[in-house]
Enzyme design. Structure first.
Site, short mmCIF file in Angstrom:
data_model
loop_
_atom_site.label_atom_id
_atom_site.label_comp_id
_atom_site.label_asym_id
_atom_site.label_seq_id
_atom_site.Cartn_x
_atom_site.Cartn_y
_atom_site.Cartn_z
N GLY A 131 21.32 29.79 38.79
CA GLY A 131 22.29 29.23 39.75
C GLY A 131 23.04 28.06 39.16
O GLY A 131 22.88 26.93 39.60
N GLU A 249 17.95 29.94 26.99
CA GLU A 249 18.83 31.05 27.38
C GLU A 249 19.65 31.59 26.22
O GLU A 249 19.97 32.77 26.16
CB GLU A 249 19.78 30.57 28.51
CG GLU A 249 20.72 31.66 28.98
CD GLU A 249 21.59 31.27 30.17
OE1 GLU A 249 21.29 30.25 30.83
OE2 GLU A 249 22.58 31.97 30.43
#
Ligand SMILES: Cc1cc2nc3c(=O)[nH]c(=O)nc-3n(C[C@H](O)[C@H](O)[C@H](O)COP(=O)(O)OP(=O)(O)OC[C@H]3O[C@@H](n4cnc5c(N)ncnc54)[C@H](O)[C@@H]3O)c2cc1C
Length: 383
Positions: A131, A249
């Site tokens: 998010g 990531e």
């Protein structure tokens, strides 16, 4: 001027042993019809496969055993990841939780969040979304406007997120929201929260991608209540945390193996007697792949040592996703077939069409190349 911290070291024996174990698991899965090799391995969502991978001990590898994990090194996880991707295993249901949300909760979450969530992640039974992005806040992440306001012993969140992969089917979102003033460098006043997507106050709306698939979403928060236990890190520490999360990531083999199966199928299609051009081009791609594997493994080593290799991770993603984008272009030059989304009985033409349509997103998701090059330049003291 700073320099990169990549090293060229062989993988330790325990990582190579893990390679054998995961290959055996994947072979048994394939033999039993557990999955068919997917082109879009780490975005293909299959909760049953994730639970089986969890039960077999291949999720939450670096999480300590007291939280349901396996206490293994990042290099073991690296090897397992590489093999899962190369096999085309459908890892989407555990991918984000295993890659970044779990490690983030482990390092910065409250004890209550660790006890409630980490064992489920390690069992392959708990999925997460990212998010971060909002309308008007993609590359410029510091412009986040979704706001959490203190209310009694918790917080109330209002605002929205966009491009949220899998928000329609994951359990939680790790959301970056504004809790205070940005301050002079605009990096202040941001905090991360674990958002339960099944709770009241959250609405998810689909966005279809170029090929008509539903992976992304918009997420709306309307007086969504969250407790202090679900705050990750200290209030206002979100910018530093998100920077750490991005190192997880951006650095893994998922940043250069998204279309690995197309590369293999292209080499198979060319056959054992390539012409000079085919040999040179496939040789160049395979050499690049070998270099990327070394770089990505080297970042896993740095993470194991507790270093946050933001600059090296950005370089792996920049070079890796450039590679991923090139694979379908080279394939089209080497194999004279027309890509088609509906080439029944000709899976290679379909693979080429799907990958060609998805390739532009490889260099956008997780941060664009321009932004990554800014991170690298700053990290090297060049700007
Ligand atoms: C497949 C996919 C999945 C995604 N999944 C998620 C997700 O799950 N969760 C989530 O939070 N986000 C997700 N995203 C969003 C992604 O992180 C953003 O798209 C990305 O960060 C770029 O932001 P933007 O789209 O707002 O583009 P913008 O930031 O508007 O950028 C537009 C263009 O301007 C360039 N640009 C912008 N700033 C600079 C600068 N300072 N210097 C030079 N050039 C610049 C960019 O490189 C880009 O080319 C996903 C995106 C894709 C494509």
């Amino acid at each position: 001027m700073h320099s990169f911290r990549f090293t060229a070291e062989p993988l330790p024996a325990e990582a190579e042993a893990a390679r054998e174990a995961v290959r055996a698991f994947l072979a048994a899965e394939l033999a039993a019809g557990g999955f068919v090799p997917h082109r879009t391995t780490w975005t293909t969502f299959d909760p049953d496969f994730s639970r089986r991978a969890g039960a077999a001990g291949f999720v939450g590898l670096t999480v300590p055993t007291e939280y349901g994990g396996h206490g293994r090194s990042g290099l073991v996880r690296y090897v397992v990841t590489e093999e899962m991707l190369a096999a085309g295993a459908p890892c989407g249901a555990h991918w984000i939780a295993d890659r970044q949300s779990g490690p983030q909760i482990l390092r910065h979450g409250t004890e209550a969040a660790k006890r409630a969530i980490l064992p489920r992640i390690c069992a392959g039974d708990c999925s997460f979304g990212i998010g971060m992005s909002e309308p008007g806040s993609g590359s410029d992440l510091a412009a986040v406007r979704t706001r959490a306001v203190r209310d009694g012993d918790g917080w109330v969140i209002n605002g929205s997120k966009i491009w949220t992969t899998n928000a329609h089917r994951v359990d939680y979102l790790l959301a970056l929201v504004r809790t205070g003033d940005p301050g002079p460098d605009r990096h202040g006043g941001l905090t991360q929260f674990i958002v339960d997507l099944a709770a009241p106050g959250v609405t998810v709306r689909p966005i279809l991608d170029l090929s008509g698939h539903h992976e992304f979403n918009e997420v709306f928060f309307s007086d969504y209540r969250v407790s202090d236990a679900m705050m990750v890190g200290a209030e206002g520490a979100g910018w530093g945390l998100v920077t750490e999360e991005l190192a997880f990531e951006r650095s893994g083999p998922d940043r250069f193996l998204s279309d690995y199966r197309l590369l293999v199928e292209t080499i198979d299609r060319i056959g054992p007697e390539p012409d000079r051009f085919q040999a040179a081009e496939t040789g160049r791609l395979v050499a690049q792949l070998a270099a990327l594997m070394g770089m990505s493994g080297s970042v896993a080593r740095l993470l194991d040592r507790g270093i946050v290799p933001g600059v090296e991770a950005a370089l792996v993603k920049d070079v890796g996703t450039g590679f991923e984008r090139e694979v379908p272009e080279v394939a089209r030059r080497l194999v004279p077939v027309e890509p088609s989304l509906n080439a029944q009985g000709e899976p290679y033409r379909e693979a080429l069409a799907h990958t060609t349509l998805r390739a532009p997103s490889f260099t956008l998701r997780g941060g664009t190349r321009e932004v990554l090059r800014g991170v690298i330049a700053r990290g090297l003291g060049l700007r």
